[in-house]
Write a protein that holds these residues in place. Structure first.
Motif, PDB file in Angstrom:
ATOM      1  N   ARG A   1       0.849  -1.189   0.000  1.00  0.00           N
ATOM      2  CA  ARG A   1       0.000   0.000   0.000  1.00  0.00           C
ATOM      3  C   ARG A   1       0.889   1.245   0.000  1.00  0.00           C
ATOM      4  NH1 ARG A   1      -5.234  -0.238   1.382  1.00  0.00           N
ATOM      5  NH2 ARG A   1      -5.160   1.563   2.794  1.00  0.00           N
ATOM      6  N   ILE A   2       0.671   2.111  -0.973  1.00  0.00           N
ATOM      7  CA  ILE A   2       1.480   3.319  -1.142  1.00  0.00           C
ATOM      8  C   ILE A   2       0.633   4.539  -0.812  1.00  0.00           C
ATOM      9  CG2 ILE A   2       2.859   4.691  -2.750  1.00  0.00           C
ATOM     10  CD1 ILE A   2       3.316   2.193  -4.410  1.00  0.00           C
ATOM     11  N   GLY A   3       1.156   5.416   0.030  1.00  0.00           N
ATOM     12  CA  GLY A   3       0.463   6.645   0.373  1.00  0.00           C
ATOM     13  C   GLY A   3       0.755   7.751  -0.631  1.00  0.00           C
ATOM     14  N   SER A   4      -0.311   8.339  -1.174  1.00  0.00           N
ATOM     15  CA  SER A   4      -0.192   9.453  -2.110  1.00  0.00           C
ATOM     16  C   SER A   4      -0.658  10.717  -1.388  1.00  0.00           C
ATOM     17  CB  SER A   4      -1.034   9.191  -3.361  1.00  0.00           C
ATOM     18  OG  SER A   4      -0.985  10.291  -4.239  1.00  0.00           O
TER      19      SER A   4
ATOM     20  N   GLU B   1      -3.256   4.697  -1.588  1.00  0.00           N
ATOM     21  CA  GLU B   1      -4.150   5.341  -0.624  1.00  0.00           C
ATOM     22  C   GLU B   1      -3.895   6.845  -0.656  1.00  0.00           C
ATOM     23  OE1 GLU B   1      -7.034   5.405   2.544  1.00  0.00           O
ATOM     24  OE2 GLU B   1      -6.419   3.815   1.149  1.00  0.00           O
ATOM     25  N   PRO B   2      -4.842   7.640  -1.187  1.00  0.00           N
ATOM     26  CA  PRO B   2      -4.608   9.077  -1.306  1.00  0.00           C
ATOM     27  C   PRO B   2      -5.097   9.849  -0.082  1.00  0.00           C
ATOM     28  CG  PRO B   2      -6.590   8.498  -2.498  1.00  0.00           C
ATOM     29  CD  PRO B   2      -6.077   7.225  -1.875  1.00  0.00           C
ATOM     30  N   ILE B   3      -4.475  11.009   0.151  1.00  0.00           N
ATOM     31  CA  ILE B   3      -4.965  11.960   1.138  1.00  0.00           C
ATOM     32  C   ILE B   3      -4.628  13.352   0.637  1.00  0.00           C
ATOM     33  CG2 ILE B   3      -2.858  11.855   2.557  1.00  0.00           C
ATOM     34  CD1 ILE B   3      -4.682  12.341   5.013  1.00  0.00           C
TER      35      ILE B   3
ATOM     36  N   GLN C   1      -2.335   4.487  10.537  1.00  0.00           N
ATOM     37  CA  GLN C   1      -3.792   4.324  10.534  1.00  0.00           C
ATOM     38  C   GLN C   1      -4.287   3.619   9.278  1.00  0.00           C
ATOM     39  OE1 GLN C   1      -5.735   8.129  10.498  1.00  0.00           O
ATOM     40  NE2 GLN C   1      -7.755   7.278  10.072  1.00  0.00           N
ATOM     41  N   THR C   2      -3.679   3.921   8.134  1.00  0.00           N
ATOM     42  CA  THR C   2      -4.140   3.384   6.846  1.00  0.00           C
ATOM     43  C   THR C   2      -3.310   2.202   6.359  1.00  0.00           C
ATOM     44  OG1 THR C   2      -2.798   5.065   5.721  1.00  0.00           O
ATOM     45  CG2 THR C   2      -5.117   5.591   6.111  1.00  0.00           C
ATOM     46  N   HIS C   3      -2.378   1.719   7.187  1.00  0.00           N
ATOM     47  CA  HIS C   3      -1.535   0.565   6.838  1.00  0.00           C
ATOM     48  C   HIS C   3      -0.741   0.822   5.554  1.00  0.00           C
ATOM     49  CE1 HIS C   3      -3.605  -1.763   9.948  1.00  0.00           C
ATOM     50  NE2 HIS C   3      -4.718  -1.225   9.498  1.00  0.00           N
ATOM     51  N   VAL C   4      -0.278   2.053   5.405  1.00  0.00           N
ATOM     52  CA  VAL C   4       0.543   2.440   4.262  1.00  0.00           C
ATOM     53  C   VAL C   4       2.009   2.201   4.608  1.00  0.00           C
ATOM     54  CG1 VAL C   4       1.421   4.497   3.091  1.00  0.00           C
ATOM     55  CG2 VAL C   4      -1.039   4.066   3.164  1.00  0.00           C
ATOM     56  N   THR C   5       2.776   1.668   3.659  1.00  0.00           N
ATOM     57  CA  THR C   5       4.182   1.344   3.914  1.00  0.00           C
ATOM     58  C   THR C   5       5.125   2.428   3.417  1.00  0.00           C
ATOM     59  OG1 THR C   5       3.715  -1.019   3.772  1.00  0.00           O
ATOM     60  CG2 THR C   5       6.010  -0.354   3.519  1.00  0.00           C
ATOM     61  N   ILE C   6       4.913   2.935   2.214  1.00  0.00           N
ATOM     62  CA  ILE C   6       5.788   3.942   1.616  1.00  0.00           C
ATOM     63  C   ILE C   6       4.927   5.086   1.100  1.00  0.00           C
ATOM     64  CG2 ILE C   6       7.581   2.262   1.049  1.00  0.00           C
ATOM     65  CD1 ILE C   6       6.572   2.242  -1.816  1.00  0.00           C
ATOM     66  N   SER C   7       5.565   6.187   0.694  1.00  0.00           N
ATOM     67  CA  SER C   7       4.766   7.365   0.363  1.00  0.00           C
ATOM     68  C   SER C   7       5.390   8.192  -0.751  1.00  0.00           C
ATOM     69  CB  SER C   7       4.595   8.250   1.602  1.00  0.00           C
ATOM     70  OG  SER C   7       5.857   8.766   2.022  1.00  0.00           O
TER      71      SER C   7
ATOM     72  N   SER D   1      13.373  12.533   4.063  1.00  0.00           N
ATOM     73  CA  SER D   1      14.723  11.967   4.175  1.00  0.00           C
ATOM     74  C   SER D   1      14.798  10.968   5.321  1.00  0.00           C
ATOM     75  CB  SER D   1      15.740  13.091   4.380  1.00  0.00           C
ATOM     76  OG  SER D   1      17.023  12.583   4.664  1.00  0.00           O
ATOM     77  N   MET D   2      14.194  11.316   6.455  1.00  0.00           N
ATOM     78  CA  MET D   2      14.215  10.429   7.619  1.00  0.00           C
ATOM     79  C   MET D   2      13.480   9.129   7.338  1.00  0.00           C
ATOM     80  SD  MET D   2      13.602  13.378  10.523  1.00  0.00           S
ATOM     81  CE  MET D   2      13.541  12.280  11.937  1.00  0.00           C
ATOM     82  N   MET D   3      12.346   9.220   6.646  1.00  0.00           N
ATOM     83  CA  MET D   3      11.616   8.001   6.304  1.00  0.00           C
ATOM     84  C   MET D   3      12.443   7.121   5.366  1.00  0.00           C
ATOM     85  SD  MET D   3       7.576   9.015   5.986  1.00  0.00           S
ATOM     86  CE  MET D   3       7.728  10.393   4.858  1.00  0.00           C
ATOM     87  N   SER D   4      12.998   7.734   4.331  1.00  0.00           N
ATOM     88  CA  SER D   4      13.792   6.953   3.378  1.00  0.00           C
ATOM     89  C   SER D   4      15.005   6.331   4.050  1.00  0.00           C
ATOM     90  CB  SER D   4      14.233   7.843   2.211  1.00  0.00           C
ATOM     91  OG  SER D   4      13.131   8.270   1.443  1.00  0.00           O
ATOM     92  N   ASN D   5      15.606   7.054   4.981  1.00  0.00           N
ATOM     93  CA  ASN D   5      16.786   6.530   5.668  1.00  0.00           C
ATOM     94  C   ASN D   5      16.436   5.329   6.534  1.00  0.00           C
ATOM     95  OD1 ASN D   5      19.679   7.408   5.748  1.00  0.00           O
ATOM     96  ND2 ASN D   5      19.341   7.214   7.947  1.00  0.00           N
ATOM     97  N   ASN D   6      15.146   5.221   6.901  1.00  0.00           N
ATOM     98  CA  ASN D   6      14.680   4.101   7.709  1.00  0.00           C
ATOM     99  C   ASN D   6      14.047   3.006   6.858  1.00  0.00           C
ATOM    100  OD1 ASN D   6      14.536   3.021  10.345  1.00  0.00           O
ATOM    101  ND2 ASN D   6      12.375   3.541  10.477  1.00  0.00           N
ATOM    102  N   LEU D   7      14.381   3.004   5.555  1.00  0.00           N
ATOM    103  CA  LEU D   7      13.938   1.978   4.601  1.00  0.00           C
ATOM    104  C   LEU D   7      12.439   2.005   4.332  1.00  0.00           C
ATOM    105  CD1 LEU D   7      16.138  -1.121   5.577  1.00  0.00           C
ATOM    106  CD2 LEU D   7      16.723   0.856   4.188  1.00  0.00           C
ATOM    107  N   ILE D   8      11.818   3.177   4.540  1.00  0.00           N
ATOM    108  CA  ILE D   8      10.424   3.370   4.124  1.00  0.00           C
ATOM    109  C   ILE D   8      10.404   4.576   3.188  1.00  0.00           C
ATOM    110  CG2 ILE D   8       9.207   2.214   5.993  1.00  0.00           C
ATOM    111  CD1 ILE D   8       9.025   4.809   7.483  1.00  0.00           C
ATOM    112  N   PRO D   9      10.732   4.349   1.919  1.00  0.00           N
ATOM    113  CA  PRO D   9      10.982   5.439   0.975  1.00  0.00           C
ATOM    114  C   PRO D   9       9.837   6.432   0.845  1.00  0.00           C
ATOM    115  CG  PRO D   9      11.660   3.343   0.038  1.00  0.00           C
ATOM    116  CD  PRO D   9      10.944   3.028   1.314  1.00  0.00           C
TER     117      PRO D   9
END
Length: 475
Positions: free
Chosen positions: A178-181, A207-209, A265-271, A292-300
Motif C-alpha cells: 500500500r502506497i500513500g499518495s 491510498e490518497p490523502i 492508521q491506513t496501513h501504508v508502507t511507503i509514500s 529523508s528520515m523516512m527513506s533513511n529508515n527503509l520506508i521510501p
C-alpha cells in the motif's frame, strides 16, 4: 536504518532411484549447511518423512507440499537442489501442490571428472534441464544459478544465494503493498502521471490523502503534543539544524507526526508527497527532512507525488537492505560521455551524504521567500557502488515496465547546491537514448549497492513486468 530480517527458504531435495541415492542424503546436508552459513533458515523434509528427506514420488511431493503449506507465511523462496539427476515430476508436483507463489532457485551439484562410476556419477547436469522443462510445462517461474552446476559450498553459489535473497525480498515486499499518495500531483509535472488501476492489477494499492487534510490535522495538534515533540527531537538528532528557525522546526515536526500517524492508521508502507510549491506557500516549510528520515529508515518517500518513483526506491531498498533516494538525471558532467550529475533539492536520505546539514530550498525561495523553504537536506553525495532503477505504468499498453542497471558515484569535483553527486555509468549515452526513446521519466531511484540484477530478475521473472537491463544481460 532497520536491520534486515532473516530469510527462510523451503528446500526441495531431488532424487531419482536409478542414480546413487546416497548423494541425496549428502546433498541435503550440504544445502542445509550452505543456507545456514548464509544466515538463513532452511525448511526441508527430514529422513523420517521420506527417504533421506528427498522428493522422488508423488507421495513425497504431496508430503513436501503439506510441509511447506504449514510454513507458508515464513517461506520467502524455494531452493530446488539436485544432488543427482532428480525426479523432474516430483520437483514440479511439490511446487504446484504447495500453492506457494514465491521465487524458485534451481541448483545442480557438479560431477567430479575423477568420480564418474556408477556408484558416484550424479548426472545433475542433465537432470537440471529436465526439471526446468517440467516447471515450464507447469507454468511455474524459476531462477537459475550463474553456472549450470554449482556446489552448495562454492563461492559461486554463495553469491547466487545472496542475489536470490534480494529477489525474494522484492517479491515478498511488493505483495499487497500500500502506497500513500499525499497531496495532488503538481500541475507542472505531467511526467509523474501514472495509472492506479495498472498498479492494482499487480497487487499494489494507492491510498490518497489531500494536503488540506494533512494541514487540518496539523492545525489541531498542540505544540506540546507528545508525537510532535518526539519528532522534533528525532529531527535534531538526525541532521544539523544550526540557523534554522524554531518555528520552522516545529512545523516540520508536526508534519512528520501527522504523516506517521496517517500511515499507521491506513496501513501504508511507503509514500509520495506533494511539495512544489503548495507546501511552501500554504504551510511554510519544505517536507524534505521528514521524507529523508523516512527513506533513511527503509520506508521510501518520493517528492512530486511520484508514486512509481517511490515504488522503484522500495524495490532497491528491499533488495539491498539499505536506503534509496529518488534523483533527477539532471546534468552532463563536462564532456565525459559516461558521467552525469544526479541531483535533488533535496530529500536524499542521510545515508547518501558525505556530510549533511539542514538548509533552505534555493530554487523555490526565489518565488515564495526563503523563510518558507527551510527543511532541505543539503550535501555532497558520497562515492560508492550504485544500482539504479525506474519502473512505471505504461497506460497505453496496460503494463508495468522499466529499467535497471549498475554504475557508481564518484569523487569528481562538483560545486552546486542541494543534494548532488557525480554518477559514472558504462555506456551512459546508450542508456540516455533508451530513456528518451521509450519516454521514461527524468526521475530515477538509486541505491548504494550492487543489486540491479536481482531487481531485474524479480521484475521480469516473478512480477510479470517488462524490464530492460543496462547495458546488457546474457539472460
Amino acid at each position: 536504518m532497520t536491520a534486515q530480517r532473516t530469510m527462510t527458504y523451503g528446500i526441495v531435495v531431488g532424487n531419482r532411484g536409478f542414480f546413487p541415492d546416497h548423494l541425496a542424503k549428502t546433498g541435503r546436508e550440504e544445502m542445509i549447511a550452505a543456507v545456514e552459513s548464509a544466515g538463513a533458515k532452511a525448511l526441508v523434509l527430514g529422513p523420517e518423512d521420506s527417504k533421506y528427506g528427498a522428493v522422488e514420488t508423488y507421495a513425497d511431493a504431496a508430503h513436501c507440499a503439506d510441509f511447506f503449506k504449514k510454513h507458508r507465511d515464513k517461506i520467502d523462496g524455494i531452493i530446488v537442489t539436485l544432488p543427482n539427476f532428480g525426479d523432474e515430476r516430483g520437483v514440479a508436483d511439490a511446487l504446484r501442490l504447495s500453492g506457494l507463489h514465491v521465487p524458485v532457485l534451481i541448483q545442480a551439484t557438479p560431477d567430479r571428472s575423477d568420480a564418474m562410476t556408477i556408484a558416484t556419477r550424479r548426472d545433475s547436469f542433465c537432470g537440471k534441464m529436465s526439471a526446468c522443462n517440467n516447471l515450464m510445462q507447469y507454468g511455474i517461474p524459476y531462477s537459475l544459478t550463474t553456472l549450470h552446476t554449482e556446489s552448495p559450498a562454492s563461492a559461486e553459489f554463495k553469491a547466487d544465494l545472496e542475489w536470490f535473497a534480494a529477489v525474494c525480498r522484492i517479491v515478498k515486499g511488493l505483495k499487497n503493498l500500500r502506497i500513500g499518495s499525499i497531496g495532488a500531483r503538481p500541475a507542472a509535472f505531467n511526467t509523474v502521471r501514472y495509472s492506479e488501476r495498472i498498479l492494482e492489477t499487480h497487487g499494489i494499492s494507492v491510498e490518497p490523502i489531500d494536503l488540506s487534510e494533512i494541514f487540518g490535522r496539523i492545525n489541531r495538534m498542540k505544540d506540546t503534543d507528545d508525537a510532535a515533540q518526539a519528532k522534533l527531537a528525532a529531527i535534531k538528532s538526525y541532521v544539523s539544524t544550526l540557523g534554522i528557525p524554531d518555528a520552522a522546526l516545529l512545523k516540520m515536526a508536526k508534519l512528520g507526526a501527522v504523516i506517521d500517524g496517517w500511515m499507521k492508521q491506513t496501513h501504508v508502507t511507503i509514500s509520495a508527497v506533494q511539495c512544489w510549491t503548495s507546501m511552501e506557500e500554504f504551510f511554510g516549510v519544505v517536507p524534505c527532512t521528514i521524507m529523508s528520515m523516512m527513506s533513511n529508515n527503509l520506508i521510501p518517500s518520493a517528492c512530486e507525488v511520484d508514486v512509481p518513483g517511490t515504488l522503484s526506491m522500495y524495490m532497491l531498498a528491499l533488495a539491498s537492505g539499505s536506503p534509496s533516494a529518488l534523483l533527477d538525471w539532471n546534468n552532463n558532467y563536462g564532456s565525459h560521455p559516461d558521467k552525469c550529475v544526479c541531483f535533488h533539492c533535496s530529500n536524499l536520505p542521510k545515508h547518501f551524504f558525505k556530510e549533511v546539514k539542514m538548509d533552505f530550498q534555493e530554487i523555490i525561495a526565489g518565488t515564495v521567500g526563503k523563510e518558507n523553504t527551510f527543511g532541505t537536506c543539503v550535501g555532497r553525495v558520497k562515492s560508492g557502488a550504485m544500482s539504479f532503477a525506474r519502473y512505471s505504468t505504461d497506460d497505453r499498453r496496460g503494463v508495468m515496465r522499466g529499467y535497471t542497471g549498475a554504475g557508481k558515484f564518484t569523487d569528481d569535483p562538483l560545486e552546486t547546491f542541494g543534494g548532488a553527486g557525480v554518477a559514472e555509468i558504462p555506456q551512459l549515452q546508450k542508456l540516455l537514448r533508451y530513456i528518451c526513446r521509450e519516454g521514461f521519466e527524468h526521475h530515477v531511484a538509486a541505491n548504494f549497492s550492487e543489486v540491479s540484477k536481482g531487481v531485474h530478475e524479480a521484475a521480469v521473472r516473478y512480477l510479470g513486468w517488462e524490464s530492460h537491463y543496462h547495458p546488457a544481460l546474457e539472460d
